[in-house]
Design a protein around this motif. Structure first.
Motif, PDB file in Angstrom:
ATOM      1  N   HIS A  14      34.002   6.558  -2.704  1.00 62.16           N
ATOM      2  CA  HIS A  14      32.620   6.951  -2.454  1.00 62.16           C
ATOM      3  C   HIS A  14      31.916   7.456  -3.714  1.00 62.16           C
ATOM      4  O   HIS A  14      32.100   8.595  -4.116  1.00 62.16           O
ATOM      5  N   CYS A  31      24.769  13.297   1.081  1.00 64.42           N
ATOM      6  CA  CYS A  31      24.910  11.871   1.410  1.00 64.42           C
ATOM      7  C   CYS A  31      25.359  11.662   2.853  1.00 64.42           C
ATOM      8  O   CYS A  31      26.229  12.381   3.349  1.00 64.42           O
ATOM      9  N   THR A  32      24.740  10.686   3.527  1.00 64.86           N
ATOM     10  CA  THR A  32      25.161  10.356   4.898  1.00 64.86           C
ATOM     11  C   THR A  32      25.552   8.876   5.026  1.00 64.86           C
ATOM     12  O   THR A  32      26.171   8.483   6.006  1.00 64.86           O
ATOM     13  N   CYS A  33      25.186   8.061   4.019  1.00 67.66           N
ATOM     14  CA  CYS A  33      25.445   6.614   4.098  1.00 67.66           C
ATOM     15  C   CYS A  33      25.082   6.072   5.486  1.00 67.66           C
ATOM     16  O   CYS A  33      25.863   5.326   6.097  1.00 67.66           O
ATOM     17  N   CYS A  80      29.639   7.798   5.551  1.00 67.16           N
ATOM     18  CA  CYS A  80      30.314   7.917   4.250  1.00 67.16           C
ATOM     19  C   CYS A  80      31.797   7.576   4.342  1.00 67.16           C
ATOM     20  O   CYS A  80      32.337   6.918   3.451  1.00 67.16           O
TER      21      CYS A  80
HETATM   22 ZN   LIG Z   1      27.823   8.552   1.506  1.00 66.14          ZN
END
Ligand SMILES: [Zn+2]
Length: 330
Positions: free
Chosen positions: A113, A270-272, A279
């Motif tokens: 990641h 971050c959550t993607c 994530c």
């Molecule tokens: Zn992410």
């Protein structure tokens, strides 16, 4: 042990001379990995490097296929935020072996990641959610090792090169976050721990000095017991890079990782949300559906099916970028 730049360069030169003319180019940073791992002892570094070259040859590791934009092979684990390939997950694809899907089924979740402040790729594993007994029961040590080698080759031949390009310097180390949330006594399972031993032995022997930082976070007290066992398997150099943190890990992680590159569950932003599973996809945490292997997934111990593994030996596109550059003839 700290060495001046001149002493380092002299040691690298000496080690290089030990090998004489080779068909492969031994890059300075690569030679340094072995010298640092063996405390700058040239004889020991030479021995370890010889063993590594022999191991790669005996096991056809140089021929191991790795995912690239050109060959479009399926990924062996999820990736996020690299320029060389679009974000993706491990999926049920006929070129993936049944053994990889079987192992992955019982893993708590893993993802390569984005990158940290040093430009190193970050590997996140939700260790605490691993079904340790199931992995030990349903997978062999050989299958786990082969899967790990497939992931290592992809990391070093594809991702590290991408990160080096982006950072404008040689990147050969990865930052690792092991999240122990969910960890309990069930993880104190010796057969499963021996798999960790096999995997860390391979890394220390054949991929020395490839760790930038390792954070063990949300470590429960049960972990202290496990740690006492695992610690004995690691080199002093590796131990120095490891930080064991309880619940107060956010500030430490944010010193090393930009908030936008760190998942929210680890204190970042971050959550993607554009990817299934966000994530860090996990079948155990049910943020992605269970992936059942089908008849198309060959039951072999290698990461990819036999035809792809065989193609790697002759087809440069399937094999992907080399681990060692070939020496150009003068
Ligand atoms: Zn992410």
């Amino acid at each position: 042990m700290t060495k001046s730049e001149q002493e380092q360069n002299e040691a690298v030169q000496q080690l290089r001379q030990e090998f004489g003319e080779l068909k492969i180019t031994l890059e300075t940073e690569f030679l340094k990995q072995f010298l640092i791992a063996r405390s700058w002892n040239i004889k020991d570094a030479k021995e370890q490097l010889e063993n590594t070259i022999a191991w790669r040859k005996e096991n056809n590791v140089d021929m191991h296929p790795v995912t690239t934009m050109d060959n479009k092979l399926p990924l062996l684990y999820p990736i996020r935020g690299f320029s060389c390939l679009p974000d993706g997950n491990l999926e049920v694809h006929p070129n993936i072996s049944e053994s990889v899907l079987r192992i992955y089924r019982w893993m708590g979740g893993s993802c390569l990641h984005k990158t940290d402040n040093d430009g190193c790729p970050i590997y996140i594993e939700r260790l605490g959610h691993h079904a340790a007994k199931e992995i030990a029961k349903y997978a062999t040590s050989e299958e786990v090792s082969n899967y790990h080698t497939g992931c290592n080759e992809f990391l070093h031949r594809v991702i590290m090169k991408d990160c080096s390009k982006k950072a404008g310097k040689h990147i050969n180390r990865e930052t690792v976050i092991f999240d122990c949330t969910g960890m309990g006594w069930h993880q104190l399972h010796m057969p499963a721990l021996y798999y960790i031993k096999a995997v860390s032995d391979t890394d220390q022997k054949y991929y020395p000095e490839t760790l930038n930082k390792l954070y063990l976070i949300n470590a429960p007290s049960a972990f202290v017991m496990v740690w006492k066992i695992v610690k004995g398997w690691l080199d002093p150099g590796t131990l120095e890079k490891i930080q064991i943190l309880g619940k107060d890990f956010k500030d430490v992680l944010l010193k090393q990782i930009p908030p936008g590159n760190l998942p929210t569950f680890l204190g970042g932003q971050c959550t993607c949300s554009h990817m299934p599973g966000g994530c860090v996809p996990s079948q155990i945490l049910k943020n992605i559906p269970i992936m059942e292997p089908n008849d198309g997934n060959e039951n072999v111990s290698t990461a990819y099916c036999t035809s792809i593994m065989e193609k790697g030996k002759t087809d440069e596109i399937i094999r992907g970028p080399p681990f060692f550059q070939e020496t150009k003839l003068k």
